[in-house]
Design a protein around this motif. Structure first.
Motif, PDB file in Angstrom:
ATOM      1  N   GLN A   1       0.851  -1.187   0.000  1.00 60.99           N
ATOM      2  CA  GLN A   1       0.000   0.000   0.000  1.00 60.99           C
ATOM      3  C   GLN A   1       0.884   1.233   0.000  1.00 60.99           C
ATOM      4  O   GLN A   1       1.877   1.292   0.722  1.00 60.99           O
TER       5      GLN A   1
ATOM      6  N   CYS B   1      -7.093   2.289  -0.016  1.00 60.66           N
ATOM      7  CA  CYS B   1      -7.120   0.831  -0.161  1.00 60.66           C
ATOM      8  C   CYS B   1      -5.945   0.279   0.647  1.00 60.66           C
ATOM      9  O   CYS B   1      -4.783   0.434   0.251  1.00 60.66           O
TER      10      CYS B   1
ATOM     11  N   ASN C   1      -3.827  -5.061   2.158  1.00 61.62           N
ATOM     12  CA  ASN C   1      -4.173  -5.840   0.978  1.00 61.62           C
ATOM     13  C   ASN C   1      -3.366  -7.132   0.892  1.00 61.62           C
ATOM     14  O   ASN C   1      -2.351  -7.299   1.578  1.00 61.62           O
TER      15      ASN C   1
ATOM     16  N   GLY D   1      -8.519  -6.334  -1.352  1.00 69.00           N
ATOM     17  CA  GLY D   1      -8.232  -5.030  -0.773  1.00 69.00           C
ATOM     18  C   GLY D   1      -9.278  -4.616   0.243  1.00 69.00           C
ATOM     19  O   GLY D   1     -10.426  -5.084   0.213  1.00 69.00           O
TER      20      GLY D   1
ATOM     21  N   THR E   1     -11.118  -1.350   1.115  1.00 72.18           N
ATOM     22  CA  THR E   1     -11.267  -0.029   0.507  1.00 72.18           C
ATOM     23  C   THR E   1     -12.660   0.534   0.734  1.00 72.18           C
ATOM     24  O   THR E   1     -13.645  -0.199   0.845  1.00 72.18           O
TER      25      THR E   1
END
Length: 561
Positions: A301, A344, A347, A361, A363
């Protein structure tokens, strides 16, 4: 889009030095917007930190955290539909069950590790801890937890983010980020625990990596195809001041060199030259996987593509590299959104096979709350095979592409394209099958070609760009001194037709206009853009990992017999 276009011959083109670079070889990953879906229940509060395993029974099993619980859910049709959730772990007296990881063991047992985190309502003296649960029925029911480790009672002295592997000899190694030993500083290490009885009991922890004065964090271990054991971690000392991903490497998982220091050769920096992430940009929470063909995928990220330096407003980024040089590039964003206020985080990726990967993800870009979303990625081959054509024209022309590999673009919206090629002695044939719900005037594709693999840093003599409109006309440009110049008088043949799903473009480009037909197995650089217009917006999407005005970044075609 194509930029720096010179349309008039009387406009002088400034002389520039045009250099070449080694071409950027290897696969690309294109994300398929049509596969994007929310996995956590609609209307739930925060849900995130999803991890996935493909179980021996053939199901896809995903675990994630939600409101202090650890949930699991399953798909039997490759992620198209999903079961109801099973609760794997629950909060206890204000202590939340968080950040799970899943692994199916060699004996078939499914193991989920997770992190117990005391909140404001937890009893005094509650400790941060790591636990594991086991299931012998593929995730339907779960054992009582096994306590792996307990750290301190304060947030500053906690433990975090477990992840595990199982070595060929059956030993399970579980890695965590650990502040517990550093009660008088903000330092953090990576600690490993082992089990030799399939998760029923665990050893004391062992320090695997520690950079003095810094915070090694968020470990994800992986057994490479050659037997080496590596882990991706975030390191705020290698590209200070912000976290960057690094790889910590062991020959066989015995970690003879542990603890791996900040300057140890086993600590690998991953991004060089134009792929380097600036020191002021954050890039954390890495996750690592390997394709059967050998390429290594790294997700993380990052705010590197944002104007603001704010870690909690990040994109999910996936980079592609190899396990020899540990050099990564060909970056892509699985979840595309434009709002700088959206994020997001936390992940992961999972390799399904050499043609497909899955990104998970957390988000808020597509739902009111942060939720778990999934998207599938298409692995574009490192070299597209271009077969010899069987039909020069007419109704059978499409047969030319029956045996061809294809490239894919379709991550930004519901419109996507599959691009295929074939050839004969006179022409390079190209076919674009576009799925488009509403075809509009400016829709089409641009095909970029570097037939002699000159691999320039900028457009120059010998590279070409052909814009094919869905309505049947072609605009041809050629590179010259760092610009694209309009070229007239082309004998390129093009046919376009509307279909029930969108449109198809088929073309034959004379080799004589491309500097001659390359030899079989000679590299040809190519790139593709998809141009899409809707009722409310218009955009151009590039083939993943390539830059239209940098021919050395383009992908590879090779003619075959």
């Amino acid at each position: 889009m194509i930029t720096t276009l010179a349309c008039k011959r009387d406009v002088p083109i400034p002389e520039v030095m045009v250099g070449s670079k080694d071409p950027v070889e290897g696969i690309r990953i294109a994300w398929d917007y049509s596969s994007r879906q929310q996995l956590s229940p609609q209307g739930a509060g925060y849900s995130g930190y999803a991890r996935m395993s493909v179980l021996e029974e053939g199901s896809w099993f995903v675990v994630y955290e939600s409101e202090g619980h650890v949930h699991g859910r399953k798909s039997w049709d490759q992620g198209n539909t999903w079961s109801e959730d099973v609760v794997i772990a629950e909060p206890e007296s204000g202590i939340s069950a968080t950040v799970p990881e899943v692994l199916q063991l060699q004996n078939g047992t499914v193991m989920v590790s997770y992190n117990m985190r005391p909140g404001s309502t937890a009893p005094a003296g509650s400790r941060f801890g790591i636990r594991a649960k086991l299931s012998d029925d593929f995730g339907a029911t779960w054992s009582e937890y096994k306590e792996v480790y307990q750290a301190g009672t304060d947030f500053e002295n906690g433990c975090w983010e477990p992840a595990q592997i199982q070595l060929p000899d059956g030993e399970i190694q579980l890695y965590i980020a650990n502040e517990g030993p550093y009660t008088n500083s903000a330092e953090q290490e990576i600690t490993m625990f082992s089990s030799v009885d399939n998760g029923l009991s665990w050893t004391e922890g062992r320090t695997i990596s520690f950079r003095d004065g810094h915070r090694d964090g968020m470990p994800v271990p992986l057994i490479l195809h050659d037997g080496r054991v590596v882990m991706s971690i975030e390191d705020n000392g290698i590209g200070a001041p912000e976290f960057k991903p690094v790889i910590i490497e062991s020959n066989n998982g015995e970690w003879e060199q542990a603890p791996v220091s900040g300057s140890a050769p086993a600590r690998k920096s991953l991004f060089q030259d134009e792929n380097r992430i600036p020191g002021t940009k954050y890039a954390g929470a890495p996750y690592i996987q390997q394709l059967a063909s050998g390429e290594v995928l790294l997700s993380y990220q990052s705010d590197e593509f944002r104007s603001r330096n704010q870690w909690d407003q990040s994109d999910m980024v996936v980079a592609i590299g190899d396990s020899d040089s540990w050099s990564f590039g060909r970056k892509s964003r699985p979840f595309y959104f434009e709002s700088p206020e959206k994020t997001c985080l936390w992940n992961s990726i999972h390799v399904i096979n050499d043609q497909e990967v899955v990104a998970l993800g957390s988000t808020n870009a597509f739902s009111p709350n942060i939720a778990v979303w999934m998207i599938k990625g298409v692995v574009i081959p490192a070299e597209l095979r271009v077969p010899r054509g069987v039909a020069p024209s007419g109704a059978d022309f499409s047969k030319n592409f029956a045996e061809a590999d294809h490239a894919f673009i379709g991550g930004r919206g519901s419109t996507n394209v599959e691009m295929r090629f074939s050839y004969n002695e006179k022409y390079l044939h190209a076919q674009a099958i576009v799925r488009d719900r509403e075809v509009r005037d400016t829709d089409g594709i641009t095909l970029f070609l570097d037939p002699q693999n000159r691999s320039y840093e900028v457009p120059a003599e010998g590279v070409f760009a052909l814009l094919f409109h869905y309505r049947g006309d072609v605009e041809r440009r050629r590179g010259e001194q760092g610009q694209w110049e309009m070229a007239h008088g082309s004998e390129t043949v093009m046919a376009a037709r509307i279909t029930s799903e969108g449109y198809v473009i088929e073309s034959s480009i004379p080799w004589s206009e491309l500097g001659g037909r390359p030899n079989v197995d000679q590299r040809i650089g190519y790139h593709v853009q998809l141009h899409e217009q809707s009722a409310t917006s218009a955009y151009t999407e590039n083939l993943s990992g390539n830059q239209p005005n940098q021919p050395y970044t383009w992908s590879a075609l090779k003619l075959t017999e």
